[in-house]
Design an enzyme around this catalytic site. Structure first.
Site, PDB file in Angstrom:
ATOM      1  N   GLY A 353       0.823  -1.211   0.000  1.00 53.56           N
ATOM      2  CA  GLY A 353       0.000   0.000   0.000  1.00 53.56           C
ATOM      3  C   GLY A 353       0.847   1.246   0.000  1.00 53.56           C
ATOM      4  N   GLN A 354       0.223   2.339  -0.423  1.00 48.97           N
ATOM      5  CA  GLN A 354       0.894   3.639  -0.476  1.00 48.97           C
ATOM      6  C   GLN A 354      -0.112   4.715  -0.102  1.00 48.97           C
ATOM      7  OE1 GLN A 354       4.234   4.652  -1.384  1.00 48.97           O
ATOM      8  NE2 GLN A 354       3.428   6.552  -0.518  1.00 48.97           N
ATOM      9  N   GLY A 355       0.223   5.538   0.853  1.00 42.86           N
ATOM     10  CA  GLY A 355      -0.638   6.640   1.265  1.00 42.86           C
ATOM     11  C   GLY A 355       0.135   7.934   1.327  1.00 42.86           C
ATOM     12  N   GLY A 356      -0.542   9.000   1.696  1.00 38.75           N
ATOM     13  CA  GLY A 356       0.111  10.292   1.774  1.00 38.75           C
ATOM     14  C   GLY A 356       1.158  10.361   2.859  1.00 38.75           C
ATOM     15  N   GLY A 358       3.052   7.701   3.878  1.00 36.84           N
ATOM     16  CA  GLY A 358       4.140   6.764   3.661  1.00 36.84           C
ATOM     17  C   GLY A 358       3.678   5.479   3.014  1.00 36.84           C
ATOM     18  N   VAL A 360       3.355   1.085   2.974  1.00 39.90           N
ATOM     19  CA  VAL A 360       3.069  -0.037   3.861  1.00 39.90           C
ATOM     20  C   VAL A 360       3.646  -1.304   3.242  1.00 39.90           C
ATOM     21  CG1 VAL A 360       1.280  -1.350   5.058  1.00 39.90           C
ATOM     22  CG2 VAL A 360       0.962   1.091   4.657  1.00 39.90           C
ATOM     23  N   LYS A 374       4.268   0.149   8.490  1.00 34.35           N
ATOM     24  CA  LYS A 374       4.041   1.444   7.853  1.00 34.35           C
ATOM     25  C   LYS A 374       5.304   2.285   7.979  1.00 34.35           C
ATOM     26  CE  LYS A 374       0.573   5.159   7.702  1.00 34.35           C
ATOM     27  NZ  LYS A 374      -0.684   5.658   8.322  1.00 34.35           N
ATOM     28  N   ASP A 471     -11.587  10.409   8.171  1.00 29.13           N
ATOM     29  CA  ASP A 471     -11.273   9.953   6.810  1.00 29.13           C
ATOM     30  C   ASP A 471     -11.815   8.545   6.573  1.00 29.13           C
ATOM     31  OD1 ASP A 471     -10.289  10.448   4.296  1.00 29.13           O
ATOM     32  OD2 ASP A 471      -8.240   9.814   4.741  1.00 29.13           O
TER      33      ASP A 471
END
Length: 684
Positions: A353-356, A358, A360, A374, A471
């Site tokens: 996974g990729q989020g704002g 960082g 995972v 993470k 969120d």
């Protein structure tokens, strides 16, 4: 967590700590006598001999600031030195400092100024421009010169729809009072503007004109093309015409400067003053003195910026030190080397996974336990805020429908959070991916809705603190091996005391899931999560995202509401189920989604009430009112808001969102248009 573009919440520069007052006063006092003498010298000598036109017509400072731990101010000083040399030689100059971030600089004197007056004007602009530090952009218009710096190449810009402005102030008295004369004056100004624009466009970007007692000057920057110059001056001309009946007006655009006045302010012979050696020597002396003043101001600004940066870094380290002390003594602490090896040194094949905040990674601990690691991006103050949220909030709560924090590591080169691993990843991959992992049947969907509701109800009041997630969306709902939902990503979560009715905070979340009253006013309550949950419920049942237009017919809320009004809610259910679902129960769940997404905050149920409606079929369910569905054009995937505020334009639509429950469809669509415009402005 699905890859998405997010701009995280960050503090404005105005909130930075100030210098110690005693230190600041001592620094000023030590130079006060010299500064007073300098300005007495300037005013007494230079202005009596010439007119460098150093009055400030406009000073604009941008909003963005450089990343921490960058040498922005020293680079800025060097850039100003390069521009000084170019101006001294050529009357103008532009340069690029190839740093991180880069600095693009431009300085130019107006063509009618003598060499001495040009140096004086530029020196004056250098003393004032550092007021904008450490912002990444600024521009200053003096009546004799212009200076600008940015973090992008702006040299060919002729107009700027956002920052172009007009200044109608006059130092020559009040506006023209006589109505008949004012009408004639307006015509004269219009003729003068047309003439000076034509002359400047044909004369390498400069022109002066006098017509019937009105004087005008037009100056384009050397980097702007001839067509760009004409475009810029034509726009400036339209704006300064609006200054009439004021005796003076200035158009201040990205690529040019245009001025009219009832007094003659420009020089006929630019080099006339250089014929007098005495005046020239005085002028050079003044230029040197002003350069000294500029150096002093820049040094002061650099010292201040350095102090601010040091103070922020010290504060963040102290906070991290407290966390480090706490978790080094607890079972939550992981060694960085252990997690590094568990993820094969963060190999790309392990990335899930990729989020704002960082990336995972899937990891395997020495005992064989599979975890999610993470890897946080340590690049700004928001890192500390989100780290504290993740650790302090999640570690203190335990619920079957909340992702469990197993530990963290903050002693290595980067900070890591360790969570329980959800093998089925996130809900959005089951609902919206073209190549779906599997088709969720009705019972699975219902259980995901119920589990998510129970998790939110626990956050809102089941533990010792009240927590608002902020969120809730499909990509933040993880699924374990049994497809049990687990709410994840608490980076934006906020908690507040029991005696508080709401929090006033910066806008943060994802468009399409954000409650309208929170998007407009910034007042946060649990009902903001209820709204997001309602959108999520409709997506789960319908198998469609709210962040997309469906056959150009509007948002998902729009479609479900129209079918509800015609008693055809079952038509909304995901076609992938092939009619294998209990129609009455599906319609009830969709009606619950509409209840949660009502415009009126008071009419939305609490999450405890939602759980009761889902578990008790005999529980009476109120009839919903029309949701504030938005234009599909603004609901595009991955458009998230993670900032400290939103454009003030939305404030004028607040009344529409607080209208009665029977508000018409048109009023809500107008509201949506207003929100769309505010977003467009913010993106610009």
């Amino acid at each position: 967590m699905k890859p998405e573009m997010e701009t995280r919440e960050r503090d404005e520069i105005s909130s930075l700590p100030n210098l110690n007052s005693m230190q600041f006063s001592a620094l000023i006092s030590s130079n006060l006598t010299w500064v007073f003498f300098l300005f007495f010298f300037i005013n007494f000598f230079s202005l009596s001999q010439s007119d460098p036109r150093i009055s400030v017509a406009s000073l604009f400072c941008g909003n963005s600031t450089p990343p921490p731990n960058t040498n922005y101010v020293p680079t800025f000083v060097k850039e100003m030195e390069v521009l000084s040399q170019l101006v001294a030689t050529n009357h103008w100059g532009h340069n690029v400092a190839n740093s991180t971030p880069p600095i693009y600089g431009l300085a130019q004197c107006f063509q009618d100024l003598s060499h001495t007056d040009c140096l004086l004007c530029y020196a004056a602009s250098r003393t004032k421009l550092p007021r904008c530090l450490p912002h990444l952009s600024a521009r200053i218009y003096l009546d004799g010169c212009f200076q600008r710096y940015e973090n992008y190449s702006f040299f060919n810009e002729s107009v700027d729809p956002i920052r172009d402005s007009v200044n109608c102030s006059s130092s020559y008295g009040d506006a023209i009072g006589d109505e008949a004369f004012s009408s004639e004056f307006r015509k004269n100004v219009g003729d003068l503007v047309d003439n000076v624009t034509r002359i400047a466009a044909a004369n390498k970007g400069f022109g002066v004109v006098e017509a019937k007692g009105v004087f005008g000057l037009a100056q384009c920057w050397k980097t702007v093309s001839r067509d760009g110059c004409r475009e810029c001056l034509e726009k400036a001309g339209k704006e300064v015409r609006k200054c009439v009946p004021s005796k003076e007006g200035r158009g201040l655009n990205a690529g040019c400067y245009l001025r009219y006045s009832t007094e003659k302010f420009y020089n006929d012979e630019a080099e006339e003053v250089n014929k007098h050696s005495g005046n020239s020597l005085i002028g050079y002396g003044i230029a040197i003195a002003l350069a000294g003043a500029a150096f002093f101001m820049l040094s002061l600004s650099a010292a201040y910026a350095g102090y601010v940066r040091f103070s922020k870094l010290k504060e963040e380290r102290e906070n991290l030190g407290q966390v480090s002390t706490l978790y080094n003594k607890s079972s939550l602490n992981f060694k960085y080397e252990t997690l590094e090896k568990a993820t094969d040194y963060f190999d790309s094949s392990r990335k899930i996974g990729q989020g704002g905040a960082g990336s995972v990674f899937k990891g395997t601990l020495p005992g064989g336990k599979t975890v999610a690691v993470k890897r946080l991006l340590f690049n700004s103050r928001q890192w500390v805020d989100e780290f504290f949220n993740e650790v302090n909030l999640v570690s203190g709560i335990q619920h079957k429908n909340l992702v469990k924090l197993l530990g963290c590591s903050i002693e290595g080169p980067e900070s890591l959070l360790v969570y329980e691993y959800a093998p089925n990843k996130s809900l959005d991959q089951f609902l919206f991916d073209k190549d779906k992992i599997q088709i969720l049947n009705w019972n699975q969907r219902f259980n995901i809705v119920l589990g998510t509701a129970e998790g939110l109800a626990y956050l809102h009041g089941g533990s010792q603190v009240r927590i608002i997630h902020r969120d809730i969306k499909s990509s933040n709902i993880l699924l374990d091996e049994n497809l049990t939902p687990k709410i994840a990503d608490f980076g934006l979560a906020r908690c507040f005391a029991a005696d508080k009715t709401h929090l006033s905070t910066g806008i943060a979340g994802t468009l399409g899931y954000m409650a309208p009253e929170y998007l407009v006013r910034g007042q946060l309550t649990e009902k903001a999560d209820v709204y997001s949950f309602g959108v999520l419920v409709l997506e789960i049942v319908c198998g469609r995202t709210n962040n997309a237009s469906i056959e150009d017919s509007g948002s998902l809320l729009h479609i479900v509401w129209k079918l509800y009004r015609t008693d055809r809610l079952a038509d909304c259910v995901d076609p992938c189920l092939e009619n294998d679902f209990p129609e009455k129960e599906a319609s009830r769940v969709l009606q619950l989604g509409l209840l949660c997404t009502q415009a009126s905050v008071a009419c939305r149920p609490s999450m405890d009430e939602v759980v009761q409606m889902l578990t008790n079929k005999d529980c009476e369910m109120p009839l919903p009112n029309q949701p504030p569905y938005l234009n599909a054009s603004m609901l595009q995937p991955n458009r998230s808001i993670r900032s400290s505020g939103i454009n003030s334009l939305v404030s004028n639509i607040l009344a529409k969102l607080e209208a009665s429950d029977t508000s018409t469809e048109s009023s809500f669509m107008q509201t949506s248009d207003g929100l769309s415009k505010s977003q467009e402005l913010q993106q610009k």
